[in-house]
Write an enzyme that holds these catalytic residues in place. Structure first.
Site, PDB file in Angstrom:
ATOM      1  N   SER A 151       0.961  -1.139  -0.095  1.00 49.60           N
ATOM      2  CA  SER A 151      -0.056   0.055  -0.032  1.00 49.60           C
ATOM      3  C   SER A 151       0.796   1.382  -0.047  1.00 49.60           C
ATOM      4  O   SER A 151       2.055   0.991   0.400  1.00 49.60           O
ATOM      5  CB  SER A 151      -0.816   0.063   1.314  1.00 49.60           C
ATOM      6  OG  SER A 151      -1.528   1.202   1.576  1.00 49.60           O
ATOM      7  N   TYR A 164      -2.182  -0.899  10.176  1.00 47.44           N
ATOM      8  CA  TYR A 164      -2.310  -1.377   8.768  1.00 47.44           C
ATOM      9  C   TYR A 164      -1.189  -0.653   8.042  1.00 47.44           C
ATOM     10  O   TYR A 164      -0.540  -1.524   7.187  1.00 47.44           O
ATOM     11  CB  TYR A 164      -3.624  -0.517   8.027  1.00 47.44           C
ATOM     12  CG  TYR A 164      -3.731  -0.875   6.515  1.00 47.44           C
ATOM     13  CD1 TYR A 164      -4.291  -2.002   5.971  1.00 47.44           C
ATOM     14  CD2 TYR A 164      -3.295  -0.134   5.751  1.00 47.44           C
ATOM     15  CE1 TYR A 164      -4.530  -2.177   4.631  1.00 47.44           C
ATOM     16  CE2 TYR A 164      -3.407  -0.293   4.490  1.00 47.44           C
ATOM     17  CZ  TYR A 164      -3.943  -1.330   3.786  1.00 47.44           C
ATOM     18  OH  TYR A 164      -4.252  -1.531   2.480  1.00 47.44           O
TER      19      TYR A 164
HETATM   20  P1  NAP Z   1     -11.446  -6.639   0.575  1.00 44.45           P
HETATM   21  O1  NAP Z   1     -12.194  -6.236  -0.437  1.00 44.45           O
HETATM   22  O2  NAP Z   1     -11.525  -6.180   1.783  1.00 44.45           O
HETATM   23  O3  NAP Z   1     -10.615  -7.932   0.476  1.00 44.45           O
HETATM   24  C1  NAP Z   1      -9.986  -8.360   1.638  1.00 44.45           C
HETATM   25  C2  NAP Z   1      -9.640  -9.845   1.439  1.00 44.45           C
HETATM   26  O4  NAP Z   1      -9.030 -10.468   2.443  1.00 44.45           O
HETATM   27  C3  NAP Z   1     -10.989 -10.439   1.305  1.00 44.45           C
HETATM   28  O5  NAP Z   1     -11.046 -11.416   0.434  1.00 44.45           O
HETATM   29  C4  NAP Z   1     -11.064 -11.083   2.805  1.00 44.45           C
HETATM   30  O6  NAP Z   1     -11.722 -12.512   2.692  1.00 44.45           O
HETATM   31  C5  NAP Z   1      -9.546 -11.586   2.915  1.00 44.45           C
HETATM   32  N1  NAP Z   1      -9.141 -11.992   4.553  1.00 44.45           N
HETATM   33  C6  NAP Z   1      -9.475 -10.628   5.329  1.00 44.45           C
HETATM   34  N2  NAP Z   1      -9.115 -11.233   6.399  1.00 44.45           N
HETATM   35  C7  NAP Z   1      -8.658 -12.644   6.514  1.00 44.45           C
HETATM   36  C8  NAP Z   1      -8.652 -13.590   7.005  1.00 44.45           C
HETATM   37  N3  NAP Z   1      -8.366 -13.389   8.329  1.00 44.45           N
HETATM   38  N4  NAP Z   1      -8.230 -14.882   6.781  1.00 44.45           N
HETATM   39  C9  NAP Z   1      -8.222 -15.006   5.199  1.00 44.45           C
HETATM   40  N5  NAP Z   1      -8.592 -13.985   4.463  1.00 44.45           N
HETATM   41  C10 NAP Z   1      -8.886 -12.777   4.970  1.00 44.45           C
HETATM   42  O7  NAP Z   1     -10.139  -5.470   0.043  1.00 44.45           O
HETATM   43  P2  NAP Z   1      -9.257  -5.454  -1.153  1.00 44.45           P
HETATM   44  O8  NAP Z   1      -9.333  -3.719  -1.076  1.00 44.45           O
HETATM   45  O9  NAP Z   1      -9.739  -6.194  -2.308  1.00 44.45           O
HETATM   46  O10 NAP Z   1      -7.879  -5.554  -0.598  1.00 44.45           O
HETATM   47  C11 NAP Z   1      -6.735  -6.428  -1.087  1.00 44.45           C
HETATM   48  C12 NAP Z   1      -5.567  -6.112  -0.925  1.00 44.45           C
HETATM   49  O11 NAP Z   1      -5.107  -4.910  -1.534  1.00 44.45           O
HETATM   50  C13 NAP Z   1      -5.330  -6.013   0.678  1.00 44.45           C
HETATM   51  O12 NAP Z   1      -4.049  -6.744   1.345  1.00 44.45           O
HETATM   52  C14 NAP Z   1      -5.322  -4.389   0.860  1.00 44.45           C
HETATM   53  O13 NAP Z   1      -4.435  -3.955   2.056  1.00 44.45           O
HETATM   54  C15 NAP Z   1      -4.731  -4.044  -0.413  1.00 44.45           C
HETATM   55  N6  NAP Z   1      -4.995  -2.803  -0.903  1.00 44.45           N
HETATM   56  C16 NAP Z   1      -6.250  -2.241  -1.192  1.00 44.45           C
HETATM   57  C17 NAP Z   1      -6.363  -1.015  -1.538  1.00 44.45           C
HETATM   58  C18 NAP Z   1      -7.571  -0.556  -2.095  1.00 44.45           C
HETATM   59  O14 NAP Z   1      -7.888   0.819  -2.450  1.00 44.45           O
HETATM   60  N7  NAP Z   1      -8.596  -1.368  -2.325  1.00 44.45           N
HETATM   61  C19 NAP Z   1      -5.034   0.017  -1.656  1.00 44.45           C
HETATM   62  C20 NAP Z   1      -4.141  -0.630  -1.303  1.00 44.45           C
HETATM   63  C21 NAP Z   1      -3.895  -1.757  -0.841  1.00 44.45           C
HETATM   64  P3  NAP Z   1     -12.931 -12.742   4.092  1.00 44.45           P
HETATM   65  O15 NAP Z   1     -13.539 -11.624   4.533  1.00 44.45           O
HETATM   66  O16 NAP Z   1     -13.532 -13.671   3.553  1.00 44.45           O
HETATM   67  O17 NAP Z   1     -11.802 -13.336   4.949  1.00 44.45           O
END
Ligand code: NAP
Length: 257
Positions: A151, A164
C-alpha cells in the site's frame, strides 16, 4: 491486456482473499489466462461465488480452501500446504492479497486487540503461510512467482493508518528478506505490488465519504497482476512496484507493439 493468450496455461496459482475485491478479480484474471486457481479466504460463500464465476465462463476448475489467517497454530499452515501438495503437487504462483484495515485513528486511541489482529492477519499469518508454501513453489516445473500486496502507506507512514500502515511496512520487509534469500538459488521471484486506490469494500471503509464511482475498479490494474504472475516477469525480483504505473507501462508497451 490480452488474457486470451493463455499465458498462465497449466499453472497453479493460490490467491489469498480470493472471495472479494481485488483478490476475486485477480483470480478471474488468472483463470482467464489459463491458470487453475486456488481460492483461499475466510468466508466460504464468497469463495464459492468466485468459484462459480470461474465455472460460468468454462475456465479451468478452481479450488476453494477456507482458511483464517488469524490462525496462530503453525501446524494448521503445514496441514494446508499438505492438502495443496496432495491435490496439485506444486504451486507456480501465490498472490498474497488478503488483508484487513483495522482502525483509522491515532496511535493514542488505537485498540490493543485491533492492533494484534491486524498484525496477525497481515503479517504473522502471511509469514506462516508463505513459509509452508515455499516447498511447493520450489517444486514448480518452471519459474514461480510470489506477489505480496502493499500500500502507499506501507512505503511512507501516514497519520491515522495505525497497524495497517505498519503491517504493510512489514510486508515490504518480508518481501525483501525472502527475495534476497531466494536470489540465484531458486526459480522463485518475489515482489510487492501496491494496487493504489481501488473500488472495494476495504477502500469504502477507509474513505467512507468518498463516492465509490470516482475510484477505479480492480479490472484497471489487472495488467500488472497478470504480468507479475506470468513468465514475462521472470527477471523482476525483489521490487516494490505500483500496479497503476506498471499497468500503464504495460498497456503502452502493447500499444507500441
Ligand atoms: P477487501 O475487498 O476487503 O478484500 C480483503 C480480502 O482479504 C477478502 O477476500 C477477505 O476475505 C480476505 N481476508 C481478510 N481477513 C482474512 C483472514 N483473517 N483470513 C483470510 N482471508 C482474509 O479488500 P481489497 O481492497 O480487495 O484488498 C486487497 C488487498 O489490497 C489488501 O491487502 C489491501 O490491503 C490491499 N490494498 C487495497 C487498496 C484499495 O484501495 N482497495 C489499496 C492499497 C492496498 P474474508 O473476509 O472472507 O476473510
Amino acid at each position: 491486456m490480452n488474457e486470451n493468450t493463455q499465458i498462465l496455461a497449466g499453472r497453479v496459482i493460490l490467491v489469498t482473499g480470493g472471495g472479494y475485491g481485488i483478490g476475486r478479480t485477480a483470480a478471474l484474471t488468472y483463470a482467464r489466462a489459463g491458470a487453475t486457481v486456488i481460492l483461499l479466504g475466510r468466508t466460504l460463500d464468497a469463495l464459492n461465488d468466485t468459484y462459480d464465476l470461474i465455472e460460468a465462463e468454462g475456465l479451468p476448475q478452481a479450488a476453494v480452501l477456507q482458511f483464517d489467517l488469524e490462525e496462530k497454530d503453525e501446524a494448521r499452515y503445514q496441514q494446508l500446504a499438505t492438502v495443496i501438495r496432495e491435490n496439485f503437487g506444486h504451486l507456480d504462483g501465490v498472490l498474497m492479497n488478503a488483508g484487513v484495515l483495522g482502525q483509522r485513528t491515532m496511535i493514542d486511541n488505537y485498540h490493543w486487540e485491533t492492533w494484534q489482529k491486524v498484525m496477525q492477519i497481515n503479517v504473522n499469518g502471511q509469514f506462516a503461510l508463505i513459509k509452508h508454501l515455499l516447498p511447493l513453489l520450489h517444486d514448480a516445473p518452471n519459474d514461480a512467482s510470489v506477489v505480496f500486496t502493499s500500500s502507499s502507506v506501507g512505503r511512507e507512514g501516514r497519520a491515522y493508518w495505525g497497524a495497517y500502515s505498519v503491517s504493510k511496512f512489514a510486508t515490504e520487509g518480508l518481501m525483501q528478506v525472502l527475495a534476497q534469500e531466494l536470489e540465484n538459488t531458486s526459480n522463485i521471484r518475489v515482489n510487492s505490488l501496491n494496487p493504489g486506490g481501488t473500488r472495494t469494500s476495504m477502500r469504502a471503509m477507509a474513505y467512507p465519504a468518498e463516492n465509490p464511482i470516482t475510484v477505479p475498479e480492480a479490472d484497471s490494474i489487472m495488467a500488472a497482476y497478470l504480468h507479475l504472475m506470468s513468465p514475462a516477469s521472470i527477471s523482476t525480483h525483489g521490487q516494490a512496484l505500483d500496479a497503476r504505473e506498471l499497468s500503464a507501462a504495460l498497456s503502452g508497451d502493447s500499444a507500441n507493439a
